[in-house]
Design an enzyme around this catalytic site. Structure first.
Site, PDB file in Angstrom:
ATOM      1  N   PHE A 113       0.856  -1.182   0.000  1.00  0.00           N
ATOM      2  CA  PHE A 113       0.000   0.000   0.000  1.00  0.00           C
ATOM      3  C   PHE A 113       0.903   1.246   0.000  1.00  0.00           C
ATOM      4  O   PHE A 113       1.858   1.307   0.779  1.00  0.00           O
ATOM      5  CB  PHE A 113      -0.870  -0.028   1.253  1.00  0.00           C
ATOM      6  CG  PHE A 113      -1.963   0.990   1.265  1.00  0.00           C
ATOM      7  CD1 PHE A 113      -3.089   0.837   0.461  1.00  0.00           C
ATOM      8  CD2 PHE A 113      -1.877   2.116   2.079  1.00  0.00           C
ATOM      9  CE1 PHE A 113      -4.113   1.781   0.490  1.00  0.00           C
ATOM     10  CE2 PHE A 113      -2.890   3.059   2.102  1.00  0.00           C
ATOM     11  CZ  PHE A 113      -4.012   2.893   1.305  1.00  0.00           C
ATOM     12  N   ASP A 184       2.651  -5.901   7.962  1.00  0.00           N
ATOM     13  CA  ASP A 184       1.437  -5.102   7.978  1.00  0.00           C
ATOM     14  C   ASP A 184       0.253  -6.046   7.791  1.00  0.00           C
ATOM     15  O   ASP A 184       0.156  -6.743   6.773  1.00  0.00           O
ATOM     16  CB  ASP A 184       1.488  -4.044   6.871  1.00  0.00           C
ATOM     17  CG  ASP A 184       0.331  -3.065   6.976  1.00  0.00           C
ATOM     18  OD1 ASP A 184      -0.756  -3.475   7.430  1.00  0.00           O
ATOM     19  OD2 ASP A 184       0.509  -1.906   6.580  1.00  0.00           O
ATOM     20  N   TYR A 209     -10.398  -0.705  11.286  1.00  0.00           N
ATOM     21  CA  TYR A 209     -11.659  -0.292  10.640  1.00  0.00           C
ATOM     22  C   TYR A 209     -11.984  -1.161   9.430  1.00  0.00           C
ATOM     23  O   TYR A 209     -13.026  -0.999   8.838  1.00  0.00           O
ATOM     24  CB  TYR A 209     -11.611   1.194  10.237  1.00  0.00           C
ATOM     25  CG  TYR A 209     -10.363   1.575   9.465  1.00  0.00           C
ATOM     26  CD1 TYR A 209     -10.253   1.293   8.122  1.00  0.00           C
ATOM     27  CD2 TYR A 209      -9.285   2.183  10.102  1.00  0.00           C
ATOM     28  CE1 TYR A 209      -9.096   1.612   7.417  1.00  0.00           C
ATOM     29  CE2 TYR A 209      -8.133   2.515   9.413  1.00  0.00           C
ATOM     30  CZ  TYR A 209      -8.050   2.225   8.067  1.00  0.00           C
ATOM     31  OH  TYR A 209      -6.905   2.525   7.389  1.00  0.00           O
ATOM     32  N   LYS A 210     -11.074  -2.074   9.059  1.00  0.00           N
ATOM     33  CA  LYS A 210     -11.350  -2.980   7.933  1.00  0.00           C
ATOM     34  C   LYS A 210     -12.101  -4.198   8.481  1.00  0.00           C
ATOM     35  O   LYS A 210     -13.244  -4.069   8.885  1.00  0.00           O
ATOM     36  CB  LYS A 210     -10.047  -3.313   7.216  1.00  0.00           C
ATOM     37  CG  LYS A 210      -9.490  -2.077   6.475  1.00  0.00           C
ATOM     38  CD  LYS A 210      -8.122  -2.262   5.863  1.00  0.00           C
ATOM     39  CE  LYS A 210      -7.694  -0.969   5.156  1.00  0.00           C
ATOM     40  NZ  LYS A 210      -6.255  -0.896   4.903  1.00  0.00           N
ATOM     41  N   ARG A 356     -12.763  -4.685  -6.718  1.00  0.00           N
ATOM     42  CA  ARG A 356     -12.338  -5.404  -5.523  1.00  0.00           C
ATOM     43  C   ARG A 356     -13.554  -5.743  -4.657  1.00  0.00           C
ATOM     44  O   ARG A 356     -14.411  -4.893  -4.422  1.00  0.00           O
ATOM     45  CB  ARG A 356     -11.394  -4.475  -4.765  1.00  0.00           C
ATOM     46  CG  ARG A 356     -10.626  -5.089  -3.652  1.00  0.00           C
ATOM     47  CD  ARG A 356      -9.568  -4.110  -3.181  1.00  0.00           C
ATOM     48  NE  ARG A 356     -10.161  -3.007  -2.430  1.00  0.00           N
ATOM     49  CZ  ARG A 356      -9.569  -2.394  -1.405  1.00  0.00           C
ATOM     50  NH1 ARG A 356      -8.362  -2.771  -1.031  1.00  0.00           N
ATOM     51  NH2 ARG A 356     -10.153  -1.414  -0.756  1.00  0.00           N
TER      52      ARG A 356
HETATM   53  C1  LIG Z   1      -5.677   0.516   4.789  1.00  0.00           C
HETATM   54  C2  LIG Z   1      -4.201   0.529   4.797  1.00  0.00           C
HETATM   55  C3  LIG Z   1      -3.476   1.627   5.321  1.00  0.00           C
HETATM   56  C4  LIG Z   1      -4.184   2.852   5.799  1.00  0.00           C
HETATM   57  O1  LIG Z   1      -3.440   3.558   6.739  1.00  0.00           O
HETATM   58  P1  LIG Z   1      -4.151   4.622   7.687  1.00  0.00           P
HETATM   59  O2  LIG Z   1      -3.036   5.337   8.322  1.00  0.00           O
HETATM   60  O3  LIG Z   1      -5.021   3.867   8.636  1.00  0.00           O
HETATM   61  O4  LIG Z   1      -4.982   5.514   6.810  1.00  0.00           O
HETATM   62  C5  LIG Z   1      -2.103   1.524   5.385  1.00  0.00           C
HETATM   63  N1  LIG Z   1      -1.458   0.427   4.930  1.00  0.00           N
HETATM   64  C6  LIG Z   1      -2.107  -0.623   4.391  1.00  0.00           C
HETATM   65  C7  LIG Z   1      -1.359  -1.808   3.912  1.00  0.00           C
HETATM   66  C8  LIG Z   1      -3.494  -0.594   4.296  1.00  0.00           C
HETATM   67  O5  LIG Z   1      -4.157  -1.611   3.738  1.00  0.00           O
END
Ligand SMILES: *Cc1c(COP(=O)(O)O)cnc(C)c1O
Length: 397
Positions: A113, A184, A209-210, A356
């Protein structure tokens, strides 16, 4: 056996919506609304400042961390809540780099990400430019772990394709080459069984939150392996990670173990929502969850491939290489997703061409999958996606 009809009843799902986006923002657990209202009215409203002690707000990050720990194969006292995932990535990475001081390379992959990669780049700049972020294709991570790598920064499940890395294998290889690992778990925690202890992961981070359904803005978590917890130096050395925050010492002394990964004031109301969301997990066996998730994904793939031509499966077919989402590619993916959403089938779109869909057995069943694919097939047959309104890009895709 987990009763998924019972867990489904624990969520508020809007009438007529098939929600296949729990991998991006989980739906609202019914109990969360009441729990947050209670925290606002009875705790904030009545207790005010005394709530820090009386309502246990100060211990909430560790208390909730222990409940998350259970879901990711971590021992009690190794996980703490706070901040957002991007911040936790930075924090874990900074501590890990400091623990491997002779090396200068952070290894990640091009499927990661972007925020994780941006945070790593930012950290390299802050450290004066001797550090370097190296990204390779996801399939090349294993072979790229050599004796220059200080830390691997890998997201277990690719947010676009749903491709899953082998955490135990990569961690073993990293250790063999003298590197530390930061995992992660954004698309892992609550998606399938995770075994941080068994994999011997060094650091892990994730959001809630996921798949964990804490609501928009819910806090992240960080895990530090017990062997490192008293050695890892916190880069974000805030007062609540101090050994004695209320001594108000001028000099920073890190707190014991995972407590030092706290930074500042915890998001009390968001944590209240998360506590209610975690109650759902008391009724879930992770093995059942995984089996049901794979059943839903397989059904979805099979139906889409039989009913809808012109799509390309972006997710690996092998169960071992999948998380809990399925993605298809189509050049008009954005407009098609908007048309699906207009008909109540909610997934999302990731540039350049990925549709997705997340599969969360807690509130999605086989019937939903069949209906979603039927709606999608009709959209494609009738070409209803091909409208200017569906091609207008919104800020959040
Ligand atoms: C959803 C996601 C994020 C989001 O980061 P936030 O700081 O919570 O906005 C970061 N890394 C990955 C791999 C994600 O899937």
């Amino acid at each position: 056996m987990t009763d998924f009809a019972a867990t489904r009843a624990m969520f508020h799902l809007p009438e007529g919506m098939i929600y296949l986006d729990g991998n991006s923002l989980g739906p609202m657990p019914v109990a969360a609304a009441a729990r947050v209202a209670q925290a606002v009215t009875d705790e904030w409203g009545q207790m005010l400042i005394t709530g820090w002690n009386k309502a246990g707000w100060m211990d909430q990050p560790a208390r909730v961390g222990n409940r998350i720990a259970r879901l990711i194969g971590a021992a009690p006292g190794t996980v703490v809540m706070g901040d957002t995932l991007s911040i936790k990535v930075y924090q874990a990475l900074a501590s890990a780099l400091e623990m491997n001081p002779k090396r200068r390379v952070i290894l990640s992959d091009t499927g990661n990400f972007p925020s994780d990669l941006y945070m790593a780049e930012g950290l390299c700049r802050t450290l004066g430019g001797q550090y370097r972020l190296k990204t390779v294709a996801p399939e090349e991570v294993m072979s790229a772990i050599d004796d220059t790598v200080a830390v691997t920064l890998i997201t277990e499940v690719d947010y676009r394709t749903g491709r899953r890395h082998d955490m135990a294998d990569i961690t073993a290889r990293a250790h063999e080459m003298g590197a530390l690992t930061v995992w992660d778990l954004a698309h892992s925690a609550g998606a399938f069984p995770v075994d941080l202890t068994g994999a011997r992961a060094d650091f892990a981070v994730g959001c809630t939150y996921k798949y964990l359904n804490s609501g928009p803005g819910g806090p992240a978590f960080i895990y530090v392996a017990p062997a490192h917890a008293d050695k890892a130096r916190p880069a974000l050395s805030g007062w609540l990670g101090h050994e004695a925050p209320f001594a108000f010492d001028l000099a920073y002394r890190p707190g014991a173990g995972i407590e030092r990964m706290r930074v500042g004031t915890p998001p009390v109301l968001q944590l209240a929502a998360l506590e209610a969301a975690l109650d759902v997990w008391d009724h879930v066996d992770m093995k059942d969850l995984r089996a049901a998730s794979l059943r839903l994904q397989d059904l979805f793939i099979k139906r889409v491939e039989t009913q809808i031509p012109g799509l390309q499966l972006a997710t690996p077919r092998s169960h071992a290489m999948r998380g809990s989402q399925v993605s298809f590619r189509h050049p008009e993916g954005y407009a098609i997703m908007q048309a699906l959403i207009a008909e109540g089938v909610v997934g999302d779109f990731r540039a350049p061409d990925i549709l997705r869909f997340g599969f969360t057995p807690l509130f999605i069943d086989e019937d939903d999958v069949a209906r979603a694919v039927n709606i999608w097939a009709r959209i494609m047959d009738l070409g209803t996606w091909d409208k200017p309104a569906f091609k207008q890009r919104q800020k959040v895709t």
